[in-house]
Scaffold this motif. Structure first.
Motif, PDB file in Angstrom:
ATOM      1  N   VAL A   1     105.834  23.817  90.862  1.00 45.05           N
ATOM      2  CA  VAL A   1     106.402  23.269  89.632  1.00 45.05           C
ATOM      3  C   VAL A   1     107.910  23.087  89.778  1.00 45.05           C
ATOM      4  O   VAL A   1     108.486  22.102  89.313  1.00 45.05           O
TER       5      VAL A   1
ATOM      6  N   THR B   1      97.840  14.307  91.213  1.00 45.74           N
ATOM      7  CA  THR B   1      98.065  15.131  90.026  1.00 45.74           C
ATOM      8  C   THR B   1      99.172  16.140  90.270  1.00 45.74           C
ATOM      9  O   THR B   1      99.251  16.742  91.337  1.00 45.74           O
ATOM     10  N   SER B   2     100.022  16.324  89.267  1.00 45.80           N
ATOM     11  CA  SER B   2     101.000  17.420  89.278  1.00 45.80           C
ATOM     12  C   SER B   2     101.008  18.086  87.909  1.00 45.80           C
ATOM     13  O   SER B   2     100.650  17.475  86.895  1.00 45.80           O
ATOM     14  N   GLU B   3     101.434  19.343  87.887  1.00 46.95           N
ATOM     15  CA  GLU B   3     101.516  20.092  86.636  1.00 46.95           C
ATOM     16  C   GLU B   3     102.928  20.592  86.397  1.00 46.95           C
ATOM     17  O   GLU B   3     103.750  20.681  87.308  1.00 46.95           O
ATOM     18  N   SER B   4     103.199  20.917  85.139  1.00 43.15           N
ATOM     19  CA  SER B   4     104.424  21.610  84.767  1.00 43.15           C
ATOM     20  C   SER B   4     104.064  22.715  83.776  1.00 43.15           C
ATOM     21  O   SER B   4     102.965  22.718  83.222  1.00 43.15           O
TER      22      SER B   4
ATOM     23  N   GLY C   1     105.945  19.176  92.870  1.00 42.57           N
ATOM     24  CA  GLY C   1     104.617  19.020  92.312  1.00 42.57           C
ATOM     25  C   GLY C   1     103.516  18.830  93.332  1.00 42.57           C
ATOM     26  O   GLY C   1     102.453  18.296  93.014  1.00 42.57           O
TER      27      GLY C   1
ATOM     28  N   LYS D   1     101.495  24.214  78.939  1.00 43.61           N
ATOM     29  CA  LYS D   1     101.312  23.667  80.283  1.00 43.61           C
ATOM     30  C   LYS D   1     100.915  22.199  80.143  1.00 43.61           C
ATOM     31  O   LYS D   1     100.201  21.828  79.207  1.00 43.61           O
ATOM     32  N   SER D   2     101.369  21.397  81.087  1.00 44.90           N
ATOM     33  CA  SER D   2     100.980  19.990  81.112  1.00 44.90           C
ATOM     34  C   SER D   2     100.491  19.636  82.506  1.00 44.90           C
ATOM     35  O   SER D   2     100.807  20.318  83.493  1.00 44.90           O
ATOM     36  N   GLN D   3      99.735  18.546  82.591  1.00 42.01           N
ATOM     37  CA  GLN D   3      99.262  18.057  83.878  1.00 42.01           C
ATOM     38  C   GLN D   3      98.966  16.565  83.742  1.00 42.01           C
ATOM     39  O   GLN D   3      98.324  16.142  82.780  1.00 42.01           O
TER      40      GLN D   3
ATOM     41  N   SER E   1     105.251  15.131  83.853  1.00 41.57           N
ATOM     42  CA  SER E   1     104.736  16.415  83.362  1.00 41.57           C
ATOM     43  C   SER E   1     105.868  17.260  82.785  1.00 41.57           C
ATOM     44  O   SER E   1     105.714  17.885  81.729  1.00 41.57           O
TER      45      SER E   1
ATOM     46  N   THR F   1      97.591  13.111  85.864  1.00 39.34           N
ATOM     47  CA  THR F   1      96.956  12.467  87.015  1.00 39.34           C
ATOM     48  C   THR F   1      97.259  10.980  86.958  1.00 39.34           C
ATOM     49  O   THR F   1      96.948  10.319  85.949  1.00 39.34           O
TER      50      THR F   1
END
Length: 397
Positions: free
Chosen positions: A259, A9-12, A263, A176-178, A152, A180
Motif C-alpha cells: 500500500v 488490482t491494487s488496494e489502499s 500497489g 479499505k478500498s480496492q 484507491s 480493479t
C-alpha cells in the motif's frame, strides 16, 4: 513481449486502519525528535529514531531505539500518540484518544549499530542496514504512479475529508478500498470491480445504505469513462462494520508496504518506511529510487522505469544501481546506471542532503502512500519533484 491486455488490482487502507494508526504514531515520534532538535554538543545529523507501534483495544505500545533529541521522554511521546489518534478520529469505547493506555518502551540505540552509521575521520556516514530498495514511475497518471493504487488512495482520501468535515458523520475512521482496472494496449480503460469497506456508526445501516453514501465520492474520484453498467460494486460486502480500528483488529507498524509503495505494480524492498529516521536506507534510499525513476520518466526517456539500489550496513556507497525501462525506453539502461549516481549522490548522507530529509516531515506520509503526492511548502515529499529531469537528459547527451 509485455502483456498489453489484462486486469490489475491494487488496494489502499485509510488512516484509521489499525496498521496505519500504528504507522502514524511511529512517524509522529520520528517527527517529534526532529522538532525538538539534538542535545547540546550534537548535530541534527546525529538524531536517530527507529520506532515500532502496536495498537489494540484501548492499548498502544511504543517501542524502539533512539538517540539525540533533547526534552523527549515518555510523556512527550505519549502526547503525540494521543494527538495522532484524536486527529484520525478515534473517540470510541474500544479505542479512544483520551482513554487508551499508552506504554512507551523506547531506549538508546545500540552502539554497535551507531558505529556503522556515524561518519568519523575519513569515513563517510554508512548505511543504517543492509537491504535492497526500489523506485518506480509510469505514465498511467499525472503523478506518474500506477493507476489502480493511485485511485484507491484518492477514494479513501476523499472519504476521510468528508468524514472529518462532518458532511458524512456516520462514516468512521477504519476503511479499505480496492480497484480493479482493465488495461487495453497497456493503458487503463475501465474499472471492472470496485471494493470499499468502511466502518460506520450504526448497526442499522446496511451495505445498501453505505453504498448510497460512498458511491458519489467514488464516481467523483475515478475518470467518468471508467465506470459503466458492467462495473461490479462490492460495498461493505460482509455487512455490518461498526467495530473497527484497533478495537476490531490489532495494528502494527510496517505491515502495509505494498500500500505504501506501488500497489504490487512494481517490486519493493523488504523494509518498511514508517518509524525510521532517514539514516535508515529502507526509507531514504527508497525515496531516492522513486525520485530518480520519476525524473527518468518525466524527462521523456521511458514510459516506465524501475530502479533498484542496494546497500550494506556501515558502507556508504551503494553496492549496485539497476535500471529497467521495461522495453519502453529510448536510452541505454546501462548508461543510465552510470549517469544516475553522478547526478545525485547516493550515499546515505548525500540522499538526506539532496532531498532535505532531516525535518519533521514524515507523519504526513503514513497514510495514502509515500509516493504520488504533491511536494509541500514544508519540504515534505521532496522526492516527488521532477527537478532532476533536465540534468539527467543533459548528462546523457
Amino acid at each position: 513481449m509485455a502483456r498489453s491486455d489484462y486486469l490489475f488490482t491494487s488496494e489502499s487502507v485509510s488512516e484509521g486502519h489499525p496498521d496505519k494508526v500504528a504507522d502514524r504514531i511511529s512517524d509522529e515520534v520520528v517527527d517529534l525528535f526532529f522538532r525538538e532538535g539534538p542535545k547540546e554538543g550534537m548535530s541534527p545529523w546525529d538524531i536517530r529514531a527507529a520506532c515500532e507501534t502496536l495498537c489494540t483495544t484501548n492499548r498502544v505500545v511504543i517501542a524502539g531505539e533512539t538517540r539525540g533529541p533533547k526534552k523527549v521522554g515518555a510523556k512527550e511521546v505519549e502526547e503525540v500518540a494521543r494527538a495522532a489518534i484524536k486527529d484520525i478520529g478515534y473517540e470510541q469505547d474500544g479505542f479512544h484518544w483520551k482513554n487508551a493506555q499508552v506504554e512507551v518502551l523506547l531506549h538508546a540505540q545500540s552502539a554497535h549499530i551507531a558505529q556503522g552509521v556515524d561518519a568519523s575521520g575519513n569515513k563517510d556516514e554508512g548505511a543504517g542496514d543492509q537491504g535492497i530498495m526500489f523506485g518506480y514511475a509510469c505514465r498511467e497518471t499525472p503523478a506518474l504512479m500506477p493507476a489502480p493504487l493511485f485511485y484507491s488512495h484518492k477514494i479513501l482520501e476523499l472519504l476521510a475529508k468528508v468524514r472529518k468535515s462532518g458532511k458524512e458523520n456516520t462514516l468512521l475512521p477504519d476503511a479499505k478500498s480496492q480497484v480493479t482496472l482493465r488495461y487495453a494496449n497497456g493503458k487503463p480503460v475501465e474499472a471492472t470491480q470496485i471494493v470499499l469497506s468502511t466502518q460506520h456508526a450504526h448497526e442499522s445501516q446496511t451495505s445498501a445504505d453505505i453504498r448510497k453514501i460512498v458511491e458519489p465520492y467514488i464516481r467523483e474520484t475515478l475518470p467518468k469513462e471508467w465506470i459503466n453498467e458492467k462495473t461490479v460494486w462490492h460495498i461493505n460486502p460482509t455487512g455490518s462494520f461498526v467495530i473497527g480500528g484497533p478495537d476490531g483488529d490489532c495494528g502494527l507498524t510496517g505491515r502495509k508496504i505494498i500500500v505504501d509503495t506501488y500497489g504490487g505494480a512494481a517490486p519493493h524492498g523488504g523494509g518498511a518506511f514508517s518509524g525510521k529516521d532517514s539514516t535508515k536506507v529502507d526509507r531514504s534510499a527508497a525515496y531516492a529510487a522513486r525520485y530518480l525513476a520519476k525524473n527518468v520518466v518525466a524527462a521523456g526517456l521511458a514510459d516506465r522505469c524501475t530502479i533498484q539500489l542496494a546497500y550494506a550496513i556501515g558502507v556508504a556507497e551503494p553496492l549496485s544501481v539497476y535500471v529497467d525501462l521495461h522495453g519502453t525506453g529510448n536510452v541505454d539502461e546501462a548508461k543510465l546506471e552510470k549517469i544516475l549516481p553522478q547526478v545525485m549522490n547516493l550515499k546515505p548522507r548525500g540522499i538526506r542532503e539532496h532531498l532535505d530529509l532531516n525535518k519533521p516531515i514524515f507523519a504526513r506520509t503514513s497514510a495514502y502512500g509515500h509516493f504520488g503526492r504533491e511536494p509541500d511548502a514544508d519540504g515534505g515529499f521532496s522526492w516527488e519533484k521532477t527537478d532532476l529531469a533536465a540534468q539527467i537528459k543533459a548528462a546523457l547527451s
